[in-house]
Structures are given as structure tokens and as C-alpha cells.
Scaffold this motif. Sequence first.
Motif, mmCIF file in Angstrom:
data_model
loop_
_atom_site.group_PDB
_atom_site.id
_atom_site.type_symbol
_atom_site.label_atom_id
_atom_site.label_comp_id
_atom_site.label_asym_id
_atom_site.label_seq_id
_atom_site.Cartn_x
_atom_site.Cartn_y
_atom_site.Cartn_z
ATOM 1 N N PRO A 67 6.871 15.772 48.845
ATOM 2 C CA PRO A 67 6.750 17.243 48.804
ATOM 3 C C PRO A 67 8.118 17.904 48.690
ATOM 4 C CG PRO A 67 5.460 16.301 50.604
ATOM 5 C CD PRO A 67 6.332 15.200 50.084
ATOM 6 N N ASP A 68 8.164 19.028 47.996
ATOM 7 C CA ASP A 68 9.416 19.780 47.859
ATOM 8 C C ASP A 68 9.575 20.677 49.084
ATOM 9 O OD1 ASP A 68 11.658 21.090 47.073
ATOM 10 O OD2 ASP A 68 10.889 21.756 45.138
ATOM 11 N N HIS A 69 9.910 20.028 50.211
ATOM 12 C CA HIS A 69 10.026 20.745 51.489
ATOM 13 C C HIS A 69 11.156 20.109 52.298
ATOM 14 C CE1 HIS A 69 9.033 22.181 55.530
ATOM 15 N NE2 HIS A 69 8.327 23.132 54.935
ATOM 16 N N PRO A 70 11.953 20.916 53.006
ATOM 17 C CA PRO A 70 13.095 20.356 53.753
ATOM 18 C C PRO A 70 12.724 19.230 54.710
ATOM 19 C CG PRO A 70 13.243 22.739 53.674
ATOM 20 C CD PRO A 70 11.912 22.382 53.079
ATOM 21 N N ILE A 71 11.569 19.322 55.370
ATOM 22 C CA ILE A 71 11.183 18.265 56.312
ATOM 23 C C ILE A 71 10.943 16.964 55.564
ATOM 24 C CG2 ILE A 71 9.403 17.494 57.921
ATOM 25 C CD1 ILE A 71 9.040 20.372 58.801
#
Length: 369
Positions: free
Chosen positions: A250-254
Motif C-alpha cells: 500500500p502507498d501508506h507511510p506505515i
Amino acid sequence: MSPSKRVRIYTSEDVAAHKTEKSCWVTLRGKVYDVTAFLPDHPGGEEFILDNASLDVENIMKDADSHDHSDSAYEMLEEYAIGRLGTEATIVSDDWEAPDDFHPDDTDSAEDYAKTQFLDLRKPLLPQMWFANFSKSYYLKQVHQPRHLQKSARLFGPNILEMCTRAVWYVVPLVWLPITANLFLRSMLQFTGPLPPFISNPLLPLSLTSTLTMTAFTKTLSCFFIGNIIWTMLEYGMHRFLFHIDDLLPDHPIALTLHFLLHGIHHFMPMDRLRLVMPPFLFAALQQPFTRLAYMLFPTAIANGIISGAFMFYILYDCMHYALHHTMLPAYLRHMKKYHLAHHYKNFELGFGVTSKIWDIVFNTVLPV
């Protein structure tokens, strides 16, 4: 500027994916603009912008034959700025070949960060990843371009946390060989009769070795070899489908931070001597679901034999992984060294086997070297 205020960084591939009336991006002098909302209001008509969607519009905006835009047009465009194009590193190359004595040059940390604005090697890396503001595409391009330092880069600020992320190679056999031997002995004894749980008497097998039989040894050895084979499958499968889960990430910081901690840091700094083997707590966490599954599927005696075989090959794998990066080796291992280094410096989407190419051959992911 605080890490949380960093400008969003994109790649040209990110921009190229936005060229419709529902999502229209353009670039100008390295900046990225989302002009979707401006399409209906453009004096020249939305078709003019859509014809140049995902492209750099500097020459178009200066073209006197079509329309030389005024200063106010540039000021208006700034209202739609969403980030900038990142500078791409070019260390990994399809024509890279590993020399027998591979010693890469150290990275100039200040120059590297000034150029890419990715991760500053002079500061703890984990906080930077957590507050990062680059796209998934930019992260994947940068994290697979190796950097090199004489000393390990810091992940954490506090020393007590930093110690948990590093491990010298010999800690692997020191911790896991006794556990492997105990599991092997328990398996043999359990083929002759029941044993109390490990927690209640962990050293029990040593006191009963005089009761062992050749039949029990043969059965355990068969399970041990099955565990060896299972480990080679896990080695390939986890490397390819867990550590390199790039497309599904996923394109997410986490998600990007977890990817970085699990395997990204190894590709970012592949020659870091203290991050080439798994810290014991990390392997303890990773092995838990697999060993639980073994105990669910098989009788305890068989499960312990299989697990001991898998653990033994894990020990060989981690020690060999360190050797492939930092040791002169016999002929077969020299070839595997070139093969594995090519995975880092030539093509990280192929060559997932570390101890062997067998599963790369089976699944057609062999990396030519």
C-alpha cells in the motif's frame, strides 16, 4: 523543516498515471501540479491541458505561437502544486557484474541526501521513514539503490532500541544451534515414548540419551531432511512474496516503514555487516506461525524433527548470507555470491534464492550473471 512537513516526492511514473479529465497532473521545473479542478476554467479549453497531461509544460507555457502565459498564470498554477519530482539514483544496472573482490565506495551522505531528499544517512532512519512524504514509487526506486557506509547507519535514536536491530553473524548459531539440537533429541525420544512439555523440563532429552534407538534416529533424520527441503521453499517464498511484496505494497507511510524494517533496509545498505543476519527476536517472531502450523499438522515427534531440519538450514542460510556479502569463498559459493550480489546491484526482481537457485529455476526467476 520538520520531517512531517517534507514536500511530497513523486516519480515520473506517478505523474504518467494521471492524464485524464478525472485526474490530470502536469510538471513544471521539477514541481508536480494537480490541475484537475482547473480544467473547466482554463481559458484555452480543457482539451489544451489534457493534450499535455502528465508532461512537462514549461515549453508549452512559453510558446508564443500558442499562448505565452503571463506571470499571473504561473502564480495561479502554484495553487495546484502537490509536490515535486524526485531525483533518481542509478546505482543498480542491468550490465552490472560482481567482481571477485567486491568493495563498494562509501556514499557521501550529505551529497546523497541533497540530491535525493530520500533518507539522511547521518540521522536515525526509522523516524525519517515514519514521517516521510514520498510516494510508494519513489520509495521503491530509492530503497533499491544501494548506499554504503563504513559503520552501520542508525535506525533508532536511543541506544537500547538500536542494539535490538543489529546482530553479528555468529549470534545466529550461538542462539539457534542449541535449540535445534534440543528439538532433534526431543523428536528421537518422542518416537520411543511421550515426554513432558519443553517448558516444564527443557533439558530432559539430555538425561535420556541412553535410551535412544537407531529406529528413532532414522525416523527423526528423515523428518530432519524434510525440514531442510521445507526451509529452501520458505527461503524462496518469503524472500519473493513477503520481503519483495512491492506491487501489493500500500502507498501508506506505515506500510512503507514496515517494508523498510523487514527487508528494505537491507537493499538500501546491503553491505552493512550488522544487518546481514536476523536479530534473534525477529526470527523468533517470523518462525512462530510456521512452527505452530507444523504442530497442528503433524504428531509432535514428526513436527520437532521437521522444525529442527528447517532451523538447521536457517542457520546455514543466515551464515551463508553474511559470507556472500563479506567473505572469499570456494567455487560454488563464489558463484552464489555473484548471483546474490546481482540481486542487489543488477535486478532485485529476480534471483531470490540465497543458498541455492533451485526454486528460481522451478519458478523461472533465475537472474543471469
